[in-house]
Design an enzyme around this catalytic site. Structure first.
Site, PDB file in Angstrom:
ATOM      1  N   ARG A 139     -22.675  51.544 -49.722  1.00 42.02           N
ATOM      2  CA  ARG A 139     -23.370  50.296 -49.421  1.00 42.02           C
ATOM      3  C   ARG A 139     -23.391  50.120 -47.901  1.00 42.02           C
ATOM      4  NH1 ARG A 139     -21.178  44.365 -49.182  1.00 42.02           N
ATOM      5  NH2 ARG A 139     -23.149  43.317 -48.835  1.00 42.02           N
ATOM      6  N   HIS A 184     -27.050  41.200 -43.292  1.00 42.15           N
ATOM      7  CA  HIS A 184     -25.593  41.031 -43.219  1.00 42.15           C
ATOM      8  C   HIS A 184     -25.261  40.343 -41.885  1.00 42.15           C
ATOM      9  CE1 HIS A 184     -21.595  42.756 -44.815  1.00 42.15           C
ATOM     10  NE2 HIS A 184     -21.271  42.013 -43.773  1.00 42.15           N
ATOM     11  N   GLU A 229     -23.011  37.333 -48.439  1.00 46.00           N
ATOM     12  CA  GLU A 229     -22.121  36.189 -48.197  1.00 46.00           C
ATOM     13  C   GLU A 229     -22.797  34.978 -47.541  1.00 46.00           C
ATOM     14  OE1 GLU A 229     -18.405  37.144 -46.348  1.00 46.00           O
ATOM     15  OE2 GLU A 229     -17.764  38.347 -48.062  1.00 46.00           O
ATOM     16  N   ASN A 368     -18.146  39.806 -53.554  1.00 41.57           N
ATOM     17  CA  ASN A 368     -17.134  40.179 -52.554  1.00 41.57           C
ATOM     18  C   ASN A 368     -15.896  39.341 -52.856  1.00 41.57           C
ATOM     19  OD1 ASN A 368     -19.098  41.690 -51.345  1.00 41.57           O
ATOM     20  ND2 ASN A 368     -19.134  40.556 -49.419  1.00 41.57           N
ATOM     21  N   TYR A 370     -11.757  38.903 -51.973  1.00 40.04           N
ATOM     22  CA  TYR A 370     -10.627  39.300 -51.121  1.00 40.04           C
ATOM     23  C   TYR A 370      -9.328  38.600 -51.498  1.00 40.04           C
ATOM     24  CZ  TYR A 370     -13.643  41.913 -47.954  1.00 40.04           C
ATOM     25  OH  TYR A 370     -14.496  42.850 -47.420  1.00 40.04           O
ATOM     26  N   GLU A 437     -17.634  44.279 -52.280  1.00 42.14           N
ATOM     27  CA  GLU A 437     -16.606  44.358 -51.241  1.00 42.14           C
ATOM     28  C   GLU A 437     -15.267  43.921 -51.794  1.00 42.14           C
ATOM     29  OE1 GLU A 437     -17.025  42.505 -47.340  1.00 42.14           O
ATOM     30  OE2 GLU A 437     -19.178  42.911 -47.425  1.00 42.14           O
TER      31      GLU A 437
HETATM   32  C1  NOJ Z   1     -16.811  40.144 -45.805  1.00 46.02           C
HETATM   33  C2  NOJ Z   1     -17.908  40.476 -44.856  1.00 46.02           C
HETATM   34  O1  NOJ Z   1     -19.064  40.792 -45.579  1.00 46.02           O
HETATM   35  C3  NOJ Z   1     -17.552  41.622 -43.920  1.00 46.02           C
HETATM   36  O2  NOJ Z   1     -18.542  41.680 -42.931  1.00 46.02           O
HETATM   37  C4  NOJ Z   1     -16.174  41.399 -43.346  1.00 46.02           C
HETATM   38  O3  NOJ Z   1     -15.850  42.371 -42.396  1.00 46.02           O
HETATM   39  C5  NOJ Z   1     -15.172  41.393 -44.482  1.00 46.02           C
HETATM   40  N1  NOJ Z   1     -15.475  40.262 -45.331  1.00 46.02           N
HETATM   41  C6  NOJ Z   1     -13.714  41.273 -44.036  1.00 46.02           C
HETATM   42  O4  NOJ Z   1     -13.516  40.046 -43.423  1.00 46.02           O
END
Ligand code: NOJ
Length: 530
Positions: A139, A184, A229, A368, A370, A437
């Site tokens: 990606r 992005h 995002e 995404n 995290y 992500e």
């Molecule tokens: C999501 C974002 O899409 C990416 O650009 C960023 O580096 C990562 N999070 C980590 O923060």
């Protein structure tokens, strides 16, 4: 909500913390009762290790240990974060070029993406890493201002178009599927001059740019992602103004940015479906990011509130049966706007047919994920008035047992990934999810065991969710290589490969996690030992 595995994990950690004092007793004397306790302790330790439960950042397996045969493993990057070549071959400036050039002090190490990992000139080094990893897909994002330097069709730049032709051709020649993000964060500066995402003209401008991409690359690209995002670039760019374009209009322009993003996304989807999908046979979605929320008091309403304000503001209009913004947001923001003396809500309402145009406008949801948080109703008013935080009216917190990355916001909470995937399954009719992500930051060490722990536990969460009926087709690790981490510059590294930033050749070196990920891709199973 504290999950069962939280409670189990915490209690096991407590037990294991007592073990050193027991073994100290054993050294002092060796009578029979001590011997018995030694066997007990050793046995229990073996049990803990076999369960992996004594480790931080761990998630227990539920169900089949193997990923489905057609599951796709990949890695992700984004143009501004890796390419460099900021003004090469006719590329126009983006808002991130302008921001880093004018405000170096806003970036932790005063750096920029001017050269970055220099992927614009060194894609072959990235390709080498992709081949080593044996990923199924890659990606990456296209810089709009390489294709149209002013954002507009009148400025079309063939050299920019050729750069991505080369990337796509080489990926395909190596049987790696290109997964292309059209936007992005790096909006062409000229588009910002007329208001960027706060101006509804963006909708049409974006569609024209997207059509250029379909015409040039659609014969080979079969998976398209319109926006990455929106929650982040809208809240940070048009709310608290920490990101470019630094429009400080919280609770107003951030919602407008979301609204125009949704419309641009939906208009792009429909033009793809009506003009290209039949001949090109591809799919189109959007990438949304969200945390998952837990309640310490098992309050499902508060969890739902958090999810609607985070994921729901973008996902509900596209993926729910009814469409439109989440009811709770319409009600709250309407009431707050009235209290503020306004004659209409700060949350735009989809007028005319927009609600129907946006509803159902995606073939998959790109996620995404995290980290997660605990959530409760705010004890006092949050943020400024008006703002997203004030409207949401919640406090969030962490669990002190969660392992933290270099990034201050990033804690390892794999049960949150399982939770959000089940939320999507239940809330949005089990739409297909591509995880676009998921990743971990550190100082850049080559022996990166915590990245491996994060990868292992989050892939376990994906597998558990699949075993629980969630439709998940792909996992994409962020990131292939260390890169420009926005306001943090190069101080927080997310790569499976390190990049030598002090060498003009920017050599890439595999970290330990690259070998671990490769093993998973090859075996379709998660090795417990690393
Ligand atoms: C999501 C974002 O899409 C990416 O650009 C960023 O580096 C990562 N999070 C980590 O923060």
């Amino acid at each position: 909500m504290r999950t069962e595995s939280d409670i189990k994990q915490n209690s096991l950690i407590n037990v294991s913390q007592q073990i050193p004092s027991v073994s100290a007793d054993l050294q002092a004397g060796c009578d029979m009762s001590n011997l018995r306790s030694m066997f007990f302790v050793v046995g229990f330790l073996v049990y803990l290790i076999s369960q992996g439960a004594a480790e931080p950042c761990f998630l227990a397996a539920k169900g089949s240990p193997t990923f489905p045969a057609n599951f796709s493993f990949g890695v992700a990057t984004a143009a501004y974060q890796i390419e460099g070549g900021w003004n090469a071959d006719g590329k126009g400036p983006s808002i991130w070029d302008d921001f880093t050039h004018k405000n170096p002090d806003k970036i932790r190490d005063k750096s920029s993406g001017d050269v970055a990992a220099d992927s614009y000139h060194r894609f072959d080094q990235d390709l080498q890493a992709l081949k080593e990893l044996k990923v199924d897909h890659y990606r990456f994002s296209i810089a709009w201002s390489r294709i149209y330097p002013t954002g507009d069709i009148s400025s079309k730049n063939q050299k920019g178009i050729d750069y991505y032709n080369n990337v796509i051709d080489k990926l395909i020649a190596n049987r790696i599927e290109p997964v292309v993000t059209m936007f992005h964060y790096d909006l062409p500066s000229e588009v910002q001059k007329i208001g960027g995402f706060a101006n509804s003209l963006l909708v049409n401008q974006f569609v024209v740019y997207a059509i250029e991409l379909f015409e040039n690359y659609g014969d080979r690209v079969k998976t398209w992602i319109t926006f990455n995002e929106p929650y982040d670039y809208c809240q940070n760019g048009y709310g608290d103004a920490s990101y470019p374009p630094q429009v400080y209009a919280p609770g107003v322009a951030d919602y407008l940015c979301i609204d125009n993003t949704l419309k641009a996304h939906a208009a792009t989807y429909h033009s793809y479906k009506s003009r290209f999908a039949k001949t090109q046979g591809g799919r189109l979605g959007i990438t949304l990011d969200s945390r998952f929320f837990f309640s310490r008091t098992n309050d499902e309403d508060i969890v739902d509130r958090g999810m609607q304000y985070g994921l729901g503001i973008l996902a509900h209009p596209i993926f729910s049966k009814s469409g439109g913004y989440p009811d709770i947001m319409i009600m709250d923001i309407g009431a707050n706007s009235q209290k503020e003396g306004r004659i209409r809500s700060r949350l735009p309402s989809f007028k005319n047919k927009w609600r129907d145009i946006v509803r159902g406008s995606a073939d998959f949801l790109g996620l995404n994920y995290y980290s997660s948080r605990y959530i409760k109703r705010a004890s006092k008013p949050n943020g400024v008035s008006p703002s997203w935080e004030r409207d949401m009216d919640c406090d969030t917190s962490i669990d002190s047992n969660w392992l933290r990355a270099k990034s201050d916001w990033l804690y390892c909470v794999p049960e949150g990934l399982e939770g959000i995937l089940k939320f999507i399954r239940d809330e949005y009719d089990n739409v297909e999810v591509m995880i676009t992500e998921n990743g971990w930051s550190d100082d850049g060490e080559l022996i990166d065991d915590n990245r491996i722990r994060y990868l292992r536990s989050h892939l376990q969460a994906v597998l558990n969710a699949i075993n629980d009926g969630c439709k998940i087709s792909a996992y994409t690790h962020w990131s292939l290589i260390d890169n420009f981490e926005w306001l943090k510059g190069y101080t927080e590294k997310f790569g499976l490969y390190a990049v030598n930033m002090s060498s003009p050749n920017r050599e890439r070196t595999a970290k330990k996690s690259a070998g671990y990920y490769k093993q998973i891709i090859e075996s379709r199973k998660i090795p417990s030992i690393f």
